[in-house]
Design a protein around this motif. Structure first.
Motif, mmCIF file in Angstrom:
data_model
loop_
_atom_site.group_PDB
_atom_site.id
_atom_site.type_symbol
_atom_site.label_atom_id
_atom_site.label_comp_id
_atom_site.label_asym_id
_atom_site.label_seq_id
_atom_site.Cartn_x
_atom_site.Cartn_y
_atom_site.Cartn_z
ATOM 1 N N GLU A 1 0.812 -1.222 0.000
ATOM 2 C CA GLU A 1 0.000 0.000 0.000
ATOM 3 C C GLU A 1 0.849 1.277 0.000
ATOM 4 O OE1 GLU A 1 -3.044 0.424 -0.600
ATOM 5 O OE2 GLU A 1 -3.778 -1.631 -0.493
ATOM 6 N N PRO A 2 1.880 1.393 0.840
ATOM 7 C CA PRO A 2 2.670 2.625 0.812
ATOM 8 C C PRO A 2 3.363 2.868 -0.530
ATOM 9 C CG PRO A 2 3.056 1.440 2.859
ATOM 10 C CD PRO A 2 2.296 0.512 1.957
ATOM 11 N N VAL A 3 3.787 1.800 -1.189
ATOM 12 C CA VAL A 3 4.435 1.955 -2.491
ATOM 13 C C VAL A 3 3.407 2.312 -3.555
ATOM 14 C CG1 VAL A 3 5.804 0.787 -4.264
ATOM 15 C CG2 VAL A 3 6.312 0.413 -1.842
ATOM 16 N N ALA A 4 2.238 1.675 -3.503
ATOM 17 C CA ALA A 4 1.169 2.022 -4.447
ATOM 18 C C ALA A 4 0.771 3.486 -4.290
ATOM 19 C CB ALA A 4 -0.039 1.105 -4.222
ATOM 20 N N LYS A 5 0.712 3.945 -3.053
ATOM 21 C CA LYS A 5 0.392 5.350 -2.806
ATOM 22 C C LYS A 5 1.493 6.256 -3.347
ATOM 23 C CE LYS A 5 -0.597 8.626 0.938
ATOM 24 N NZ LYS A 5 -0.696 8.799 2.418
ATOM 25 N N ALA B 1 1.206 6.654 -7.070
ATOM 26 C CA ALA B 1 0.143 7.596 -7.443
ATOM 27 C C ALA B 1 0.563 9.037 -7.165
ATOM 28 C CB ALA B 1 -1.140 7.245 -6.679
ATOM 29 N N GLU B 2 1.220 9.264 -6.039
ATOM 30 C CA GLU B 2 1.667 10.617 -5.694
ATOM 31 C C GLU B 2 2.644 11.168 -6.718
ATOM 32 O OE1 GLU B 2 1.465 10.198 -0.792
ATOM 33 O OE2 GLU B 2 3.377 9.992 -1.860
ATOM 34 N N GLN B 3 3.589 10.341 -7.142
ATOM 35 C CA GLN B 3 4.631 10.833 -8.033
ATOM 36 C C GLN B 3 4.189 10.889 -9.485
ATOM 37 O OE1 GLN B 3 7.413 11.983 -6.605
ATOM 38 N NE2 GLN B 3 8.054 12.796 -8.604
ATOM 39 N N ALA B 4 3.135 10.148 -9.819
ATOM 40 C CA ALA B 4 2.696 10.060 -11.215
ATOM 41 C C ALA B 4 2.433 11.431 -11.828
ATOM 42 C CB ALA B 4 1.451 9.185 -11.319
ATOM 43 N N GLY B 5 1.890 12.351 -11.050
ATOM 44 C CA GLY B 5 1.590 13.679 -11.572
ATOM 45 C C GLY B 5 2.650 14.716 -11.277
ATOM 46 N N ASN B 6 3.766 14.270 -10.679
ATOM 47 C CA ASN B 6 4.804 15.221 -10.274
ATOM 48 C C ASN B 6 6.141 14.989 -10.977
ATOM 49 O OD1 ASN B 6 3.205 16.659 -8.387
ATOM 50 N ND2 ASN B 6 3.473 15.025 -6.895
ATOM 51 N N GLY B 7 6.110 14.249 -12.064
ATOM 52 C CA GLY B 7 7.336 14.019 -12.828
ATOM 53 C C GLY B 7 7.929 12.661 -12.552
ATOM 54 N N ASN C 1 15.717 7.818 -11.002
ATOM 55 C CA ASN C 1 14.609 8.670 -11.456
ATOM 56 C C ASN C 1 13.667 8.987 -10.302
ATOM 57 O OD1 ASN C 1 12.091 6.781 -11.592
ATOM 58 N ND2 ASN C 1 13.733 5.590 -12.563
ATOM 59 N N ALA C 2 12.906 10.037 -10.454
ATOM 60 C CA ALA C 2 12.067 10.554 -9.368
ATOM 61 C C ALA C 2 11.048 9.528 -8.888
ATOM 62 C CB ALA C 2 11.358 11.825 -9.832
ATOM 63 N N LEU C 3 10.496 8.762 -9.819
ATOM 64 C CA LEU C 3 9.505 7.760 -9.427
ATOM 65 C C LEU C 3 10.134 6.684 -8.552
ATOM 66 C CD1 LEU C 3 6.593 6.687 -9.761
ATOM 67 C CD2 LEU C 3 7.440 5.357 -11.715
ATOM 68 N N ALA C 4 11.281 6.154 -8.970
ATOM 69 C CA ALA C 4 11.945 5.116 -8.187
ATOM 70 C C ALA C 4 12.355 5.632 -6.818
ATOM 71 C CB ALA C 4 13.161 4.590 -8.948
ATOM 72 N N MET C 5 12.854 6.866 -6.753
ATOM 73 C CA MET C 5 13.298 7.413 -5.470
ATOM 74 C C MET C 5 12.127 7.574 -4.496
ATOM 75 S SD MET C 5 16.463 7.455 -6.054
ATOM 76 C CE MET C 5 16.794 7.908 -4.371
ATOM 77 N N HIS C 6 10.995 8.033 -5.010
ATOM 78 C CA HIS C 6 9.839 8.218 -4.132
ATOM 79 C C HIS C 6 9.338 6.868 -3.616
ATOM 80 C CE1 HIS C 6 6.878 10.828 -2.391
ATOM 81 N NE2 HIS C 6 5.855 10.200 -2.975
ATOM 82 N N CYS C 7 9.360 5.861 -4.496
ATOM 83 C CA CYS C 7 8.917 4.529 -4.080
ATOM 84 C C CYS C 7 9.925 3.890 -3.126
ATOM 85 C CB CYS C 7 8.709 3.648 -5.300
ATOM 86 S SG CYS C 7 7.298 4.151 -6.319
ATOM 87 N N MET C 8 11.218 4.090 -3.372
ATOM 88 C CA MET C 8 12.217 3.536 -2.462
ATOM 89 C C MET C 8 12.067 4.146 -1.071
ATOM 90 S SD MET C 8 16.369 3.604 -2.246
ATOM 91 C CE MET C 8 16.645 3.801 -3.989
#
Length: 463
Positions: free
Chosen positions: A93-97, A100-106, A331-338
């Motif tokens: 759940e935290p990674v899925a969230k 979604a959070e980063q999807a619209g932020n680059g 990349n920004a998506l991977a960093m936010h998920c990590m």
């Protein structure tokens, strides 16, 4: 009888029946497989996806936690978990969230954000090495660390253990045969001789380790704390300490790859066993299933890396290319998920749930083996365990490989798949994740016991 203790004829008949059962149960997967052959090489997006025990690829519709569903509507308990890529469950759940959070932020900018420095701090605190870099995969991390090791030591030869797993780095695609390093069988498109600068020796062999290092040309020993891809092989008491002692003695670096062995502890074997590596590599589960890899280094290595950069740039007016990095690295998506994964998913509580379940599974496997008087063994490492077709756990890659019985393994895997259970392909390894339950473990044990009872001609046997 085969070396596994089960008749080859029984295995062949058993496997044929399970293949027919699979085809009858999975018409939608069959249809998709036929369609896929028109556009995908081998009918799959990555060729090894066709190497499972199923007569055609099993197509997945969705996955969550410790379960996934196929396109024919069947639910599966997943003990494979993407071969560690989803070690903490599918779509936490935290990674899925975070996705979604980063999807619209680059998704990628080639620039750092705050997530990057937080991840660096979290990695340093968890694994005990102060400096970190982020890659797209663990293969990339190993490739870059090897470049650093060669640049720092001014030596070229890489030392690995026979049967090792370090992704698809060219330099590790070697085996030892009759005391000599050779290319791995099946290696495709290899244009140059890997054995010129790669050397393979047996795991748990201290004399061979010292002899290889004593030649004075080894830049680094790249190793898993326990072997996991040739079948699980645990280190002898004191062996890893000797690896650290001897690499220092002969001026080589120690690189610890924990891409699979992170199942052992929240700080990996590195912290649990105090391994003191010069470099540390981790991939697969670090970003909760989003492609990402990392490598860390000691302060001494960071200084040596800076010196190596200065040497490489001398006289170039600052221009040049290190041979490391891709535009999608960090990349920004991977960093936010990590960050989400490290803070909320890959936790002490997660391991406290996973480890006892794996112990329950390992002991249950031993009970099944004893019940049927099979000359098999069980190896366990944290949340991971494996049953192997040999009386004693193997001590090196050659012993592990000698215990392979591909036909029996594939037959058992397919039996489990047909009854809603998936374990890791290519060997008999399992993983427990935070969503795995005791009932899931017991279901695997019960189903495996039934399979063995049928193979041995005693259907309906129970624990």
């Amino acid at each position: 009888m085969t070396s596994s203790g089960i008749s080859s004829q029984a295995v062949a008949q058993f496997f044929a029946a399970e293949q027919a059962r699979f085809l009858q149960r999975n018409p939608r997967s069959q249809a998709l497989a036929e369609r896929a052959r028109q556009s995908l090489f081998g009918g799959v997006p990555m060729h090894w996806m066709a190497d499972w025990s199923t007569p055609c690829p099993l197509f997945v519709e969705r996955a969550k936690g410790a379960r996934f569903h196929d396109v024919d509507g069947h639910e599966y308990i997943d003990f494979c978990l993407g071969d560690t890529g989803s070690m903490f469950g599918h779509s936490p759940e935290p990674v899925a969230k975070a996705l979604a959070e980063q999807a619209g932020n680059g998704l990628t900018t080639m620039l750092p954000g705050e997530d990057a420095l937080v991840c660096g701090e979290l990695l340093a605190a968890r694994f005990g090495l102060p400096y970190w870099q982020v890659t797209a995969t663990a293969t990339d991390a190993n490739r870059y660390v090897l470049r650093w090791a060669r640049a720092i030591t001014q030596r070229n030869t890489l030392l690995v253990f026979d049967g090792c797993y370090h992704g698809t780095l060219d330099d590790v695609m070697v085996r030892q045969r009759d005391g000599r390093t050779q290319h791995r069988s099946g290696l495709i498109g290899q244009a140059y001789d890997l054995t010129e600068y790669s050397r393979a020796i047996p795991f748990n062999d201290i004399p061979a380790l010292e002899a290889a290092l004593a030649q004075g040309d080894v830049c680094a020993l790249l190793c898993e704390p326990a072997m996991t891809n040739i079948g699980m092989v645990l280190p002898d008491p004191g062996f890893l300490e000797k690896c650290r002692e001897l690499t220092r003695k002969y001026g080589a670096l120690l690189i610890i790859d924990e891409t699979h062995t992170i199942s052992t502890d929240i700080g990996g074997c590195t912290r649990l066993w105090n391994l003191e590596p010069d470099f540390f590599v981790l991939g697969k589960p670090i970003a909760g299933g989003v492609p990402c890899g990392v490598y860390g280094c000691s302060a001494e290595m960071a200084s040596a890396m800076q010196a190596a950069r200065q040497r490489a740039s001398a006289g170039s007016q600052g221009h040049g290319h290190s041979g490391m990095g891709t535009t999608l690295s960090a990349n920004a998506l991977a960093m936010h998920c990590m960050r989400a994964n490290l803070e909320q998913v890959m936790t002490v509580e997660a391991y406290q749930h996973m480890l006892p379940l794996a112990q329950r599974l390992a002991e249950g496997l031993r009970q099944v083996i004893r019940k049927y008087a099979l000359a098999w063994s069980v190896t366990e490492l944290g949340a991971r365990c494996e049953f192997q077709f040999c009386a004693r756990p193997p001590r090196n890659g050659a012993e592990a490989e000698a215990a392979f019985h591909d036909e029996l393994q594939m037959a058992l895997h397919l039996y489990l798949i047909n009854r809603g259970i998936l374990i890791t392909p290519f060997h008999n390894m399992t993983l427990c994740c935070p969503q795995t339950t005791a009932a899931d473990v017991d279901c695997l044990l019960h189903t495996l016991e039934q399979a063995l009872g049928e193979l041995l001609g005693i259907p309906g046997a129970r624990l």
